[in-house]
Every structure is written in structure tokens, then in C-alpha cells.
Design a protein around this motif. Structure first.
Motif, mmCIF file in Angstrom:
data_model
loop_
_atom_site.group_PDB
_atom_site.id
_atom_site.type_symbol
_atom_site.label_atom_id
_atom_site.label_comp_id
_atom_site.label_asym_id
_atom_site.label_seq_id
_atom_site.Cartn_x
_atom_site.Cartn_y
_atom_site.Cartn_z
ATOM 1 N N ALA A 1 0.721 4.027 -2.808
ATOM 2 C CA ALA A 1 0.457 5.426 -2.441
ATOM 3 C C ALA A 1 1.546 6.348 -2.962
ATOM 4 C CB ALA A 1 0.349 5.540 -0.918
ATOM 5 N N MET B 1 0.822 -1.202 0.000
ATOM 6 C CA MET B 1 0.000 0.000 0.000
ATOM 7 C C MET B 1 0.862 1.259 0.000
ATOM 8 S SD MET B 1 -3.114 -0.850 -0.194
ATOM 9 C CE MET B 1 -3.951 0.634 0.303
ATOM 10 N N VAL B 2 1.982 1.196 0.730
ATOM 11 C CA VAL B 2 2.882 2.352 0.753
ATOM 12 C C VAL B 2 3.454 2.603 -0.637
ATOM 13 C CG1 VAL B 2 5.087 3.169 1.624
ATOM 14 C CG2 VAL B 2 3.450 2.142 3.191
ATOM 15 N N LEU C 1 0.923 6.878 -6.611
ATOM 16 C CA LEU C 1 -0.213 7.780 -6.816
ATOM 17 C C LEU C 1 0.188 9.219 -6.534
ATOM 18 C CD1 LEU C 1 -3.147 5.725 -5.275
ATOM 19 C CD2 LEU C 1 -2.701 6.197 -7.681
ATOM 20 N N LEU C 2 1.038 9.395 -5.524
ATOM 21 C CA LEU C 2 1.487 10.746 -5.188
ATOM 22 C C LEU C 2 2.295 11.345 -6.334
ATOM 23 C CD1 LEU C 2 1.428 12.736 -2.789
ATOM 24 C CD2 LEU C 2 3.661 11.857 -2.129
#
Lengths: 286, 101
Positions: A101, A97-98, A104-105
Motif C-alpha cells: 500500500a 500489505m502495508v 502504491l501511495l
């Protein structure tokens, strides 16, 4: 292309070496044979990376012999396909997930950069004219002087509230054609004020009888607005009282009765509408 | 990998692999052939092949060619076993009846 093929092959060998020892040799031969069926360099590279991914699953599902040999290789290879596969990629959804994320960032940052609106073109430079009519300090000078100045107005600043500072001096707009006087652009205006004209009634006619009996005398200033034909355009008002309401009322009646007999004001010889005040004096005769 | 008793976790990707073999159950297919039919990535395909093989649904063998004469390395070929065929047929029959596997 040759280098990429070599890189893909090394990637596959590296992945196979990370597999359990019982499968390592077999997987290397099998995957290299299947790699030969791939033609494009991208396809081969994806195949090699897929083998790296596959060996993670295989190492997790086979309980025996997870120990793998750490073969020597380049840093890029080590980054793409680690030797300690099972330890490096544990089943941790949080880590995944990190990573997601973070990606996505990065994508959001790129989109934010491209979403900025293009800069608007600068507003055109405005050339404005401000005409200021100032009353001459010397009352003997006939008519006001108009000073014509040409002002360069800079463009307004962007995205910034703009307000004009209050100007204590009166600013009027002069629409007429300026005359050139003495080499400068100073138009001359000849203004002749109006007043009671021919046939205007006398104060004696409108002297209130009650005021006469009481001996009231005085002078009232009446404000009137007159058109070019000498007629009233508004109801007259008392600008300055005579000190008696009876005398003020008499002055108003006189001003109303004089409609049509006012002398209109003239500007450069042309009759114009105007407003002004005049005095009505009520005085008892001896 | 898979369990010897034949209980295999059936995912959508596993169904794609089984479907590739059920077109002609007697054929032996290499991993690259299965990949073309199932359109799965190598990272997904090979763990499934090994899982089904260890569960007894597939058997694998080396291709019987001489690499030097063929000009290419020998490939690993997979084939459905009778157990695998019956289980795969049963699973797809359940799907046809609307019962989850």
C-alpha cells in the motif's frame, strides 16, 4: 563495477550466514559459484538480493537451528539482507500489505503530480472602446454630446467568475466615425426632431361630436413612431390623457389620419426614423 | 523443507524446476543452469531445490573440478533421483490427462 561485484558477493555471504548452520557453508559456496556465472552488475545484485529472499524461506522451512550468526557488515548490507531473517520476515500478510500500500501511495503521488494539466496561456490583452452618450444638462444645447473615451481593459482573471458591476449611466455604442472637435475626439450630432408636417389634419376635423355636445375640452399627448417618409410605423398611443376617453379617441384617430404627413426627424441633415410625442388640443370655439 | 515421504507441495514454480530436469533426466544441473532454463529468480529457485532435495526427489553433490585449475569455484550439481523422476513423470502425466496433481 568492482564495488558492485564485491557488494553482491558480500550480500550472498551475508545471506548464507543467515541460513541454518547446517546449510550455511554449503549455501555460501554454492551461491558464490553461481554468482560467478552472472556477468552484469545488475544481474549480480539481483542474484544477491534473491539469495537474501531465499534464505527467508529456507529458514522458515527448516525447524532446526534457526539461530544465525550476526556477522559484522555495513548498514546498507544490513538493510538489504538482515541477519535475523526468520524473525524479521515472519509470515504476516498484513505487513506485506502495508508495504504494498505504501508503494502504491508513492506511485499515485507521482502520477498525480504529472497529471496536472499544463497552465493555460494568459489571455491576450483586450483593447476596448467604450462610447458614452450623455444628454446635456442644458436643454438649449442642440443635440446630445458624445464623449469618446478609450479604455484599457485588463485581461480577465483565471477560473474566477467575472461579472460587470451595474453601471447607472446609459451606455450606447456609437459606430460612426468620431470627429475631432477642439483637439479632442468629440463628434457633433445635429438632431432635428420631427412633428406634424404639411397637410396634417386639424383637431377641429376630429373633434368628437359627443364631446362637443358635452362641452368637453382638453389636450392629449399622443406618442407616434414615424419613418423617414413621414409614415407611421406603429399604432399611436396616448401618452397623456385629455381627461376624457372621447377626446383621447379623437386624438388617436387624428394621429392615424395624419400618417404620411408627419415631418421626419433629421440627424445631421439626414432623415431618420424616430419616435416622439405631440399634443392635440381640443378647444370649443366661442 | 520437503517431507521425507515424498509429499511435496507442487506449485507452478516447482513444475518449472521439474520441467528443467525432465528435458534430460540423467543430467546434473547447477542452480545457475536451472535458473536459465526455468527463468526463476534465485530467491524462488533455491528454496525449491532444497525442498525437493530434502524430500528425496533430488540428490546434490559438488562438482568434481579443481577450482585453482578451473579458475572458478566448484558448483553444486543437482540430479533427479528415481523417486523424483517417477513422481515428476506422474505429475506431468496427470496434467496431460487433465487431472490436477
Amino acid at each position: 563495477m568492482k564495488a558492485q561485484q564485491d557488494f553482491s558477493g558480500k550480500l550472498v555471504r551475508r545471506a548464507a550466514a543467515a541460513a541454518p548452520p547446517s546449510l550455511s557453508e554449503r549455501l555460501e559456496e554454492e551461491w558464490l559459484a553461481d554468482l560467478e556465472t552472472r556477468r552484469g552488475p545488475v544481474s549480480r545484485l539481483l542474484f544477491g538480493l534473491g539469495c537474501c529472499w531465499a534464505v527467508q524461506s529456507i529458514a522458515r522451512e527448516i525447524p532446526l537451528g534457526v539461530t544465525v550468526a550476526s556477522a559484522a557488515g555495513g548498514s546498507a548490507m544490513a538493510a538489504a539482507c538482515g541477519s535475523h531473517a526468520a524473525q524479521r520476515w515472519p509470515r504476516r500478510p498484513g505487513a506485506m500489505m502495508v508495504i504494498i500500500a505504501f508503494h502504491l501511495l508513492v506511485i499515485y503521488a507521482f502520477m498525480s503530480v504529472f497529471k496536472q494539466p499544463p497552465p493555460r496561456p494568459a489571455p491576450p490583452i483586450v483593447h476596448g472602446r467604450i462610447l458614452t452618450i450623455t444628454q446635456p444638462a442644458d436643454p438649449a444645447t442642440p443635440g446630445p454630446k458624445v464623449q469618446f473615451t478609450e479604455t484599457h481593459v485588463p485581461p480577465l482573471p483565471f477560473n474566477k467568475p467575472f461579472s460587470f458591476p451595474p453601471d447607472p449611466s446609459p451606455i450606447n455604442t456609437y459606430l460612426g466615425k468620431p470627429e475631432s472637435v477642439g483637439g479632442g475626439l468629440v463628434p457633433k450630432i445635429n438632431l432635428v426632431p420631427g412633428g406634424p408636417g404639411e397637410g396634417f389634419p386639424t383637431a377641429e376635423e376630429f373633434y368628437p361630436p359627443a364631446a362637443k355636445r358635452l362641452g368637453e375640452q382638453g389636450s392629449a399627448a399622443v406618442h407616434v413612431c414615424v419613418d423617414g417618409a413621414g409614415r407611421l410605423t406603429e399604432i399611436p398611443t396616448v401618452a397623456q390623457s385629455a381627461g376624457s376617453p372621447r377626446l383621447d379617441a379623437g386624438a388617436i384617430r387624428l394621429a392615424q389620419a395624419g400618417s404620411g404627413h408627419y415631418r421626419p426627424a433629421k440627424e445631421n441633415g439626414r432623415v431618420v426614423s424616430s419616435c416622439y410625442a405631440f399634443r392635440v388640443r381640443f378647444q370649443l370655439r366661442e | 523443507m520437503g517431507r521425507p515421504d515424498g509429499n511435496v507441495r507442487i506449485s507452478l514454480q516447482t513444475l518449472h524446476v521439474l520441467e528443467a530436469f525432465l528435458d534430460n533426466p540423467t543430467d546434473s544441473l547447477a542452480g545457475s543452469d536451472v535458473q536459465k532454463r526455468s527463468r526463476l529468480a534465485s530467491g524462488t529457485l533455491y528454496p525449491i531445490l532444497l525442498r525437493l532435495e530434502s524430500a528425496g526427489w533430488f540428490v546434490s553433490r559438488w562438482e568434481n573440478v579443481d577450482p585453482s585449475s578451473a579458475g572458478r569455484p566448484r558448483r553444486r550439481l543437482y540430479r533427479l533421483t528415481s523417486t523424483g523422476l517417477s513422481r515428476a513423470s506422474e505429475i506431468f502425466a496427470r496434467f496431460a490427462r487433465g487431472v490436477p496433481a
